[in-house]
Design a protein around this motif. Structure first.
Motif, PDB file in Angstrom:
ATOM      1  N   ASP A 277      38.623  36.768  33.272  1.00 26.76           N
ATOM      2  CA  ASP A 277      37.637  37.884  33.661  1.00 26.76           C
ATOM      3  C   ASP A 277      37.933  39.230  33.053  1.00 26.76           C
ATOM      4  O   ASP A 277      38.979  39.773  33.452  1.00 26.76           O
ATOM      5  CB  ASP A 277      37.428  38.214  35.182  1.00 26.76           C
TER       6      ASP A 277
ATOM      7  N   TRP B 225      35.868  38.965  39.343  1.00 29.12           N
ATOM      8  CA  TRP B 225      35.499  37.775  40.026  1.00 29.12           C
ATOM      9  C   TRP B 225      34.738  38.029  41.467  1.00 29.12           C
ATOM     10  O   TRP B 225      34.879  37.505  42.690  1.00 29.12           O
ATOM     11  CB  TRP B 225      36.779  37.179  40.659  1.00 29.12           C
ATOM     12  N   GLY B 226      33.438  38.982  41.113  1.00 29.05           N
ATOM     13  CA  GLY B 226      32.552  39.170  42.233  1.00 29.05           C
ATOM     14  C   GLY B 226      33.047  39.915  43.417  1.00 29.05           C
ATOM     15  O   GLY B 226      32.840  39.635  44.634  1.00 29.05           O
TER      16      GLY B 226
ATOM     17  N   GLN C 294      36.227  39.357  44.828  1.00 25.79           N
ATOM     18  CA  GLN C 294      37.304  38.490  45.325  1.00 25.79           C
ATOM     19  C   GLN C 294      38.665  39.196  45.251  1.00 25.79           C
ATOM     20  O   GLN C 294      39.325  39.171  46.147  1.00 25.79           O
ATOM     21  CB  GLN C 294      37.439  37.115  44.707  1.00 25.79           C
TER      22      GLN C 294
ATOM     23  N   LYS D 296      35.224  45.047  40.664  1.00 25.29           N
ATOM     24  CA  LYS D 296      34.158  43.967  40.106  1.00 25.29           C
ATOM     25  C   LYS D 296      34.685  42.731  39.619  1.00 25.29           C
ATOM     26  O   LYS D 296      33.801  41.702  39.617  1.00 25.29           O
ATOM     27  CB  LYS D 296      33.845  44.768  38.353  1.00 25.29           C
TER      28      LYS D 296
END
Length: 564
Positions: free
Chosen positions: A335, A396-397, A399, A394
């Motif tokens: 990411d 990993w969404g 997480q 932002k």
């Protein structure tokens, strides 16, 4: 047994009294990966290999671009720049007692092409002579016939290279330590490759790091190895050396991990050279002391970065293997927001102040600023806790920020500058969120080098000293999807690959510079690694040592030194 007893007594006498004028003592924290030229690809190994072995060409004086003959006496270029014919020096004697012939040189380069692997520097020799970096396992177009035709001896005893296409850097590539000449009969007699088609396939991609030749080196250089163990390498001047007899007759290279021990030995005069600890420590502990020669403001042609691996192969570093606060997935760094966050969390200016004593260069690219292709206008990540926080939120969404992570990173043991860089990053990352945890562990250099090239490290500080003076040697190495450090990072960007290949296909300097600028700007956006500030170069040694010269492309050659 008698020889070992005598050598032990010699070492004891050096350690307990002032060093004789015909003897040099080096102390370093690093261990030695290999003494086989075909596998030499780190500065600690090449620093010893360069004393025992010799290449066809070498760099002239302090120049990083001008070349002069060494084991060659001259050469001619023909066939539109695709054929190189070398005249070889006569009456050169290997440490075995055998006389060097053209067959030895041919064997050397064929051996490097056959055994070419990602853990050696032979990929760029293969690029020049075979048109690609891969060996016969990975590229089926690489055949014995092609290898055999690429380098041959003619009836006059001249060595002839035939390239598939023009390579402007070919001569410089031949000056690299890993292309030093080995003896065919001796090496094959140790059980290494025979030098014939009969067994070549069994040696394709073979790791030569621990080869028998590494244990029993045999070069043409001014020094030969007399004894070696895990911590001590003892050398003596080669009595049949073809060049000028060196003034230094004995050299002791000791592995001494403890900085304080190295410093104390140096200041007492029990070591002529030691590996330092970074400018701030060395200036405080060594500079200005009696008997110390200090040289400053040397050019730095290396580059270093903290590389983030987007596909971590060592599951032992992943903890739970999930984004649950107890570990990370193997593709944690895939990411881009994670990579950008780590970049924004590194305080380069503090590193320059605290570790480099204010004398560091905050680069925009993983390329020395003295090289064509460097673009000072490329964007840079600055330490910014708010930006790092935003990137982590932002990633990993959400997480990463919500669940946290536990990351284990290894660094080179007994190296204060590397430790300081990793600890600075750890401190700043963990300060952002109490759920963030970065565990740091020291690791011996040879082990860290091996695991990083196998893609097993999660995040590792690695550097690059140029094989030859060209921007491609840095940017392709760090950023290409098939570059040397690709297994360490698993970074792949199709556009960067296209630009790097286009830069290799032209000799137009302006066009190459334009393409490298584009690579730098794209690398800033993708943030595959954290670019470390480059220290302004310096060196120190005992003032009794004479003849010290600096060329950033070569090791310090002992044969040029003497002592008063």
């Amino acid at each position: 047994m008698k020889k070992l007893v005598v050598l032990g007594a010699f070492l004891a006498s050096v350690a307990s009294a002032s060093i004789p004028k015909d003897t040099l003592v080096f102390m370093s924290a690093g261990d030695i990966s290999t003494l086989d030229p075909g596998a030499t690809y780190d500065v600690f190994s090449s620093g010893l290999v360069d004393q025992m072995y010799e290449t066809l060409l070498t760099y002239r004086g302090t120049s990083i671009k001008d070349l002069e003959p060494l084991l060659a006496t001259g050469w001619a270029v023909s066939n539109g720049g695709k054929t190189y014919t070398f005249d070889l020096r006569r009456n050169v004697i290997f440490h075995s007692g055998a006389t060097m012939t053209c067959a030895d040189a041919e064997y050397t380069f064929e051996r490097n092409l056959v055994t070419n692997s990602g853990a050696s520097g032979n990929w760029f020799l293969s690029e020049a002579l075979l048109g690609g970096a891969a060996n016969a396992h990975d590229d089926k177009s690489v055949t014995w016939a092609r290898i055999d035709r690429s380098v041959e001896c003619n009836a006059k005893g001249q060595l002839i290279f035939t390239l598939p296409k023009v390579d402007p850097a070919f001569l410089a590539k031949l000056a690299y330590s890993g292309q030093a000449i080995v003896e065919k009969k001796y090496t094959a007699g140790l059980g290494e490759w025979s030098g014939t088609e009969r067994d070549w396939k069994a040696w394709v991609g073979k790791d030569l790091t621990g080869s028998t030749l590494s244990k029993k080196p045999n070069g043409t250089g001014p020094y030969r190895l007399v004894r070696a163990d895990a911590n001590v390498h003892l050398f003596e001047a080669w009595s049949k050396y073809w060049g000028q007899a060196p003034a230094i007759q004995h050299v002791i290279r000791q592995r001494v991990p403890e900085l304080a021990t190295r410093q104390q030995a140096f200041l007492r005069g029990d070591a002529d050279f030691i590996e330092g600890a970074g400018r701030s420590v060395d200036e405080a502990q060594v500079k200005g002391k009696p008997g110390v020669a200090w040289v400053d403001n040397l050019s730095n042609v290396g580059a270093a970065a903290i590389v983030m691996n987007q596909n971590i192969a060592n599951r032992n570093l992943l903890g739970s293997g999930k984004l649950d606060g107890k570990g990370i997935p193997a593709n944690f760094f895939s990411d881009v927001n994670v990579r950008r966050a780590f970049n924004a969390a590194f305080n380069a200016q503090q590193f320059i102040r605290d570790v480099q004593d204010g004398k560091g260069i905050d680069r925009t690219m993983l390329l020395p600023e003295s090289f064509p292709g460097y673009d000072a206008g490329v964007g840079q990540y600055r330490y910014d806790a708010a930006a790092a926080t935003a990137f982590f939120k932002k990633a990993w969404g959400g997480q990463v920020w919500n669940n946290g992570f536990t990351l284990t990173a290894n660094y080179r043991a007994d190296t204060p500058a590397a430790q300081a860089a990793m600890e600075l990053l750890k401190k700043n990352v963990e300060a952002l969120n109490p759920k963030f945890r970065v565990n740091l562990l020291p690791k011996p250099w040879s082990e860290l080098f091996a695991t990083s090239t196998r893609g097993e490290e999660a995040m590792v500080l690695i550097g690059w000293a140029p094989d030859y003076a060209d921007a491609d040697n840095f940017l392709y190495t760090f950023y290409a999807s098939d570059g040397f450090y690709s297994p360490s990072s698993h970074f792949k960007d199709d556009q960067i690959d296209l630009w790097l290949k286009a830069a290799r296909a032209t000799v137009n300097t302006a066009e190459r510079n334009r393409l490298y600028s584009l690579v730098g700007r794209r690398a800033y956006e993708q943030a595959p690694s954290i670019i470390l500030p480059a220290p302004v170069g310096y060196a120190f040694y005992r003032s009794e040592v004479q003849g010290w010269t600096f060329n950033p492309m070569t090791a310090l050659l002992w044969k040029r030194l003497s002592k008063t």
